[in-house]
Enzyme design. Structure first.
Site, PDB file in Angstrom:
ATOM      1  CB  SER A 262      -0.849  -0.023   1.278  1.00  0.00           C
ATOM      2  OG  SER A 262      -1.390   1.245   1.564  1.00  0.00           O
TER       3      SER A 262
ATOM      4  CE1 TYR B 214      -5.197  -1.397   4.372  1.00  0.00           C
ATOM      5  CE2 TYR B 214      -3.858   0.535   3.910  1.00  0.00           C
ATOM      6  CZ  TYR B 214      -4.569  -0.564   3.467  1.00  0.00           C
ATOM      7  OH  TYR B 214      -4.649  -0.820   2.120  1.00  0.00           O
TER       8      TYR B 214
HETATM    9  C1  GCO Z   1      -6.819   5.511   3.119  1.00  0.00           C
HETATM   10  C2  GCO Z   1      -6.915   4.522   1.988  1.00  0.00           C
HETATM   11  C3  GCO Z   1      -5.673   3.752   1.865  1.00  0.00           C
HETATM   12  C4  GCO Z   1      -5.654   2.810   0.743  1.00  0.00           C
HETATM   13  C5  GCO Z   1      -4.490   2.327   0.205  1.00  0.00           C
HETATM   14  C6  GCO Z   1      -3.584   3.298  -0.427  1.00  0.00           C
HETATM   15  O1  GCO Z   1      -7.694   5.549   3.935  1.00  0.00           O
HETATM   16  O2  GCO Z   1      -5.843   6.280   3.105  1.00  0.00           O
HETATM   17  O3  GCO Z   1      -7.985   3.687   2.120  1.00  0.00           O
HETATM   18  O4  GCO Z   1      -5.369   3.191   3.032  1.00  0.00           O
HETATM   19  O5  GCO Z   1      -6.763   2.200   0.376  1.00  0.00           O
HETATM   20  O6  GCO Z   1      -4.024   1.132   0.580  1.00  0.00           O
HETATM   21  O7  GCO Z   1      -2.456   2.724  -0.910  1.00  0.00           O
END
Ligand code: GCO
Length: 263
Positions: free
Chosen positions: A146, A159
């Site tokens: 990501s 995340y």
């Molecule tokens: C956020 C997004 C991200 C992505 C992603 C970007 O809330 O900033 O949802 O987390 O989806 O993985 O690369």
């Protein structure tokens, strides 16, 4: 088809592939000749719909329901796939979740859910597949990272921690298995138009305009934009490439950005 990008006869398992980026990458691999195995967790119906979608396009596709975090379920599913469909040549670890909650408001259980699925799930999922790949001396593993493997952002701590960890897990897997002729790489998608980003993509949401202006390409990515990287990392073209993360982000990581009032 160029032989370096030909996946004919290969079996590719994509986790979390009933929709979004996973389904788009699965479709890309199938278009290069791979036999697809689609995994989902929440509903059998969603898996069947994705499998029918791929079959209607003339691709060979199979669906398996299991939880990538559950060791017993995963072991049973991998054994089943290998005997019913064939040896897994390509594993795409795509299944993932996000919870957008500021750290001071985040419960430990929310933190654990994200780390379990996005990081520990890849460990659980990859072990039984890689064990078989090592024995065959051949395999391709693609971990879906990501922007948050590199950057922080308000509200996505778990995340970002998981995706940053996944980048390093990718390098470690690459280190341990390159000698067995297994290439392990990552794809780091930028901001894509999917269900996952729907809440922050709606017209008028400040984040929508922010992303468009923050991305040098000036737009959200379309899931099909990931297919080229997925085919490359699954194909003989990348046989001496291991431990790399290919960011498919319209240029986001290349730039510091610009003031919003500047053309
Ligand atoms: C956020 C997004 C991200 C992505 C992603 C970007 O809330 O900033 O949802 O987390 O989806 O993985 O690369």
């Amino acid at each position: 088809m160029h032989p370096l990008f030909d996946l004919t006869g290969k079996v590719a398992l994509v986790t979390g592939a009933t929709h979004g980026l996973g389904l788009a990458m699965a479709e890309g691999l199938a278009s290069a000749g791979a036999t697809l195995v689609i995994n989902g967790h929440s509903s059998r119906e969603k898996i069947d719909t994705a499998v029918s979608y791929l079959r209607d396009k003339g691709y060979s596709a199979h669906g398996y329901r299991f939880n990538v975090c559950n060791e017993d379920e995963v072991e049973q599913a991998i054994a089943g796939i290998e005997s019913e469909v064939g040896p897994i040549d390509v594993l795409v670890n795509n299944a993932g979740i996000i919870k957008r909650i500021p750290i001071l408001e985040m419960e430990l259980s929310d933190w654990m859910d994200v780390i379990d699925t996005d990081l520990t799930g890849v460990f659980v999922m990859t072990k039984p597949v890689a064990k078989r790949m090592v024995a065959r001396r051949q395999g391709k593993i693609i971990n879906i990272c990501s922007m948050m493997s590199e950057l922080g952002r308000d509200s996505v701590s778990a995340y970002a921690a998981a995706k940053g960890g996944l980048k390093m897990l990718t390098r470690n897997m690459a280190t341990e298995w390159a000698r067995h002729n297994i290439q392990v790489n990552g794809i780091g998608p930028g901001y894509f138009a999917t269900e996952q980003t729907k809440p922050i993509r709606v017209d008028g949401h400040p984040f929508n305009d922010f992303i468009v202006s923050r991305t040098p390409a000036g737009k959200w990515g379309d899931p099909s934009d990931l297919q080229g990287a997925a085919i490359y990392l699954a194909a003989p073209a990348s046989d001496f490439v291991s431990g790399q993360i290919i960011y498919v982000d319209g240029g986001i990581l290349a730039t510091i950005g610009k003031p919003s009032n500047e053309a």
